[in-house]
Scaffold this active site. Structure first.
Site, short mmCIF file in Angstrom:
data_model
loop_
_atom_site.label_atom_id
_atom_site.label_comp_id
_atom_site.label_asym_id
_atom_site.label_seq_id
_atom_site.Cartn_x
_atom_site.Cartn_y
_atom_site.Cartn_z
CE1 TYR A 1 -3.92 2.29 0.78
CE2 TYR A 1 -2.22 3.49 1.97
CZ TYR A 1 -3.48 3.45 1.40
OH TYR A 1 -4.28 4.55 1.45
CG ASP A 2 3.23 2.23 3.47
OD1 ASP A 2 2.10 2.76 3.59
OD2 ASP A 2 3.86 1.73 4.42
CE LYS B 1 -25.57 6.31 23.80
NZ LYS B 1 -24.43 7.18 24.07
CD GLU C 1 -20.35 8.54 18.95
OE1 GLU C 1 -21.33 8.98 18.29
OE2 GLU C 1 -20.24 8.68 20.17
CE LYS D 1 -25.27 5.52 28.54
NZ LYS D 1 -25.75 6.88 28.85
CB CYS E 1 9.70 -1.53 53.68
SG CYS E 1 10.13 -2.46 55.16
S1 IVH Z 1 -28.19 6.94 16.88
C1 IVH Z 1 -31.68 9.51 16.32
N1 IVH Z 1 -26.42 5.00 17.10
O1 IVH Z 1 -25.06 8.38 21.29
C2 IVH Z 1 -30.60 8.67 16.80
N2 IVH Z 1 -26.09 7.00 18.32
O2 IVH Z 1 -27.00 9.37 23.22
C3 IVH Z 1 -29.33 9.38 17.00
N3 IVH Z 1 -24.00 7.03 19.63
O3 IVH Z 1 -25.34 11.59 19.92
C4 IVH Z 1 -28.19 8.58 17.44
N4 IVH Z 1 -23.29 5.04 19.02
O4 IVH Z 1 -23.12 10.32 19.61
C5 IVH Z 1 -26.79 6.23 17.48
N5 IVH Z 1 -24.89 3.26 17.16
C6 IVH Z 1 -25.27 4.49 17.54
C7 IVH Z 1 -24.48 5.26 18.41
C8 IVH Z 1 -24.95 6.51 18.79
C9 IVH Z 1 -23.03 6.12 19.73
C10 IVH Z 1 -24.03 8.32 20.34
C11 IVH Z 1 -24.25 9.51 19.43
C12 IVH Z 1 -25.47 10.20 19.96
C13 IVH Z 1 -25.54 9.69 21.36
C14 IVH Z 1 -26.96 9.73 21.86
#
Ligand code: IVH
Length: 673
Positions: free
Chosen positions: A38-39, A118, A176, A317, A429
């Site tokens: 690649y490089d 998330k 993200e 969460k 010690c």
């Molecule tokens: S969907 C309308 N999917 O969580 C839906 N958010 O608490 C909008 N986040 O601001 C967000 N992983 O920064 C979605 N798989 C994911 C996510 C995600 C991280 C973050 C995002 C959002 C925050 C909301």
């Protein structure tokens, strides 16, 4: 100058190939060439672009290095607001969410959900026009954010140009930006070395790196991007479900979650959550939960929004891995080798689902650098399966003057002196023989082959005897009750009597072995031999000052200090006396102590001597009572000059100080070497 057609074609070809390989690497996770190959392609394109600057286009893979710093970020108004998510914290709340949704939609069967982790980073919006990345923005307050295009362009997993047949005229997508844990650790390591500011966690590091005005610095930060939604699209009809839409994003070159799944019911969601919770520690990045989105786009539309979050999505969460609590006190733990480590005593708090009341503070330097005080509200973090650590104090919440943790002057376990070795962060010690924290190691060392050579007294047996309370220190070894030894696991009459026999035999030893067996820090076998040869007996060694000790070969200021402090501990001396009283003895040896022929003289060594290091030459002089200095003055007795001497010889000449060559040096030492 016109660019030759062949060059244009080659550059176009290279760009396309490089984009493909980026895609295979960052999106499909299935590279087909090595990094080196690649490089090579990359460098060829760079070379062409250097020769023909008009060839450079904004979407060229070479254009990811960042540009001149900006004075501020422009404000960007999002065409479609960037929303946030409602949270659920347990199964009940998840089931209630699903039921609410079915009621609202008047839906009889099971609802299907699209699930993904998330990610713990920050939300960004990317705008592609005609397939080209034209704008990147932070979420900001949801309506407007900051234009961070220059920074986003440096992130390798954000394509500068979309791929394939189905590229839309315009697309605004959300995702993200985050940092993998490995990249985060490496970044903090280099910040630490450069004396820079440390980031508390990968999310802060990602946020800080993305919001730098100098995108050249952003380019050096290990940022990653993952898409999770579409804000707006023109010129292409999207498939009617969230999951299929994500597959479409992948098709046009955008990275999406590798953990994405389409689940057919709320039960599937609960199962997905449990699986992710288990996988959490193995993932390369931090996640703080999972996100479920109703899959069907038409049903999403019908469900609509409440205030600033969709009714059709939820974040379930995980228990937090980073929490705040109060630092009640700092205790000091003594390790096997005598090192004292500060340990935080915390107001008990759940971190990542586990109750935590202790956390490591690493060492005193770290406490000072983070300015942690007793009574502070602190951030505690548990990541992976490592011991929880105190990340930082919440200084804003500090009220009045709070005390700084102090290293105790005496060992909390055995009350011996605690000392910091020059040039080392660790405090230790000095009660090597008596300290309960160190006793197992001390006894194992004492019994080992090169020390007292007690046959049959292995590590396991030492541990058992200490745990059963048969011995507290090495001195007890010579008063072991045979009957009790025989009762230990895997011992019998015969093996017990053999052990006692071996102990008896070990009493006849040499002074060098005995000194070595005491386990004084940094006194190895050869130093022990030098000490034995120099002092000939134990008492003068035990009473020698550090200056005398440094006359012994191989003994520098640190080792001299260690020896002095060891024998300064009354309890160590008491054990030595007990051992002698138990019958340990050695043949007296002829003392090789040098006649102090150079007493009162001061020498300076310059250049390289044949067959001797400078330290060795200095030892030889010191053994004869001389002082060795680093700089020449009128008081210098002579300068010893080897090969390639430095400015010291010139200075000696100027001051009229005597200069000795190798032969002169040897003559000075005399024939008794
Ligand atoms: S969907 C309308 N999917 O969580 C839906 N958010 O608490 C909008 N986040 O601001 C967000 N992983 O920064 C979605 N798989 C994911 C996510 C995600 C991280 C973050 C995002 C959002 C925050 C909301």
């Amino acid at each position: 100058m016109a660019i030759p057609k062949t060059i244009q074609a080659e550059a176009g070809q290279l760009r396309q190939e490089l984009n493909e390989h980026n895609y295979r690497y960052h999106v499909l996770d299935a590279p087909v060439i090595t990094d080196q190959a690649y490089d090579k392609l990359f460098r060829r394109l760079q070379q062409l672009e250097q020769e023909y600057p008009e060839l450079v286009s904004a979407d060229s893979p070479t254009q990811r290095v960042g540009s001149e710093p900006a004075s501020h970020f422009e404000t960007v108004t999002h065409e479609v607001a960037m929303l946030s998510l409602d949270n659920a914290f347990d199964e009940e709340e998840m089931i209630a969410f699903d039921r609410r949704l079915r009621d609202k939609l008047d839906y009889q069967g099971q609802l299907a959900y699209c699930a993904e982790p998330k990610l713990d980073g920050l939300a960004v919006s990317l705008l592609y026009e005609g397939g080209e990345l034209t704008r990147a923005a932070t979420r900001g307050d949801g309506r407007s954010g900051e234009n961070i295009t220059a920074n986003a362009r440096t992130i390798a997993s954000i394509p500068l140009r979309l791929l394939g047949e189905k590229v839309p005229d315009r697309i605004e997508l959300r995702g993200e930006v985050y940092m993998e844990v490995e990249g985060f650790d490496a970044l903090n390591q280099s910040q630490r070395q450069a004396g820079g500011k440390l980031f508390a966690n990968p999310r802060n590091a990602a946020a800080g790196s993305l919001r730098l005005l100098d995108s050249r610095i952003t380019a050096s930060r290990p940022l990653t991007f993952c898409s999770y939604g579409i804000g707006l699209i023109e010129g292409v009809d999207l498939p009617p479900g969230q999951f299929q839409q994500m597959m479409y994003l992948r098709e046009i070159g955008l990275p999406i979650s590798r953990q994405i799944e389409l689940l057919d019911s709320i039960d599937g969601c609960l199962d997905y959550y449990r699986r992710m919770l288990q996988q959490r520690e193995q993932l390369a990045f931090d996640i703080d939960g999972v996100v479920f989105k109703l899959d069907d786009s038409e049903l999403q539309r019908q469900a609509g929004f409440v205030s600033r979050a969709p009714r059709w999505a939820i974040a379930y969460k995980f228990p937090a891995q980073e929490v705040m609590t109060t630092l009640l006190d700092v205790d000091f733990q003594v390790g096997r080798t005598g090192a004292l480590t500060p340990v935080a005593r915390l107001e008990p708090v759940a971190v990542g689902g586990v109750m935590v009341s202790n956390a490591t503070l690493h060492n005193m330097d770290e406490i000072e650098r983070k300015d942690i005080r007793i009574g502070d509200v602190v951030i505690v973090r548990r990541a992976g399966d490592v011991i929880p650590e105190v990340v930082a104090p919440v200084v804003q919440q500090r009220e009045g003057e709070l005390p700084r943790p102090q290293m105790p002057e005496r060992c909390p376990v055995c009350d011996s002196e605690v000392l910091q070795q020059p040039g080392q962060a660790a405090y230790r010690c000095m009660g090597g023989l008596v300290c309960a924290a160190q006793r197992k190691e001390a006894i194992k060392h004492f019994a080992s082959r090169k020390a007292m050579d007690i046959e049959g007294l292995g590590d396991k047996l030492v541990e058992q005897m200490v745990e059963q309370g048969l011995i507290d220190s090495v001195a007890d070894l010579y008063h072991l009750p045979q009957a009790q030894v025989a009762e230990l696991p895997r011992m019998a009459e015969k093996s017990a009597s053999n052990l006692l026999e071996a102990l008896d035999q070990s009493k006849k030893t040499s002074l060098a072995r005995f000194i070595y067996a005491l386990g004084i820090r940094e006194v190895g076998e050869s130093t022990a031999e030098s000490l034995a040869a120099y002092f000939g007996e134990l008492e003068p060694l035990m009473d020698a000052g550090t200056e005398t000790l440094q006359k012994v070969e191989d003994v520098g200021p640190v080792v001299a200090d260690n020896i002095r402090h060891f024998f300064d501990q009354e309890k160590n001396r008491a054990i030595v006396e007990k051992l002698i009283a138990a019958g340990i003895h050695w043949p007296s040896i002829e003392v090789t102590q040098q006649a102090q022929t150079l007493e009162g003289k001061t020498y300076v060594i310059s250049g390289t001597l044949e067959g001797l290091s400078r330290d060795q030459a200095a030892s030889l002089l010191k053994a004869r009572g001389a002082r060795v200095s680093g700089s020449v003055s009128a008081k210098t007795s002579a300068v010893i000059s080897g090969e390639n001497p430095g400015s010291k010889v010139a200075k000696a000449e100027a001051l009229g100080v005597e200069i000795l060559d190798q032969a002169g040096f040897e003559a000075l030492l005399g024939d008794d070497r």
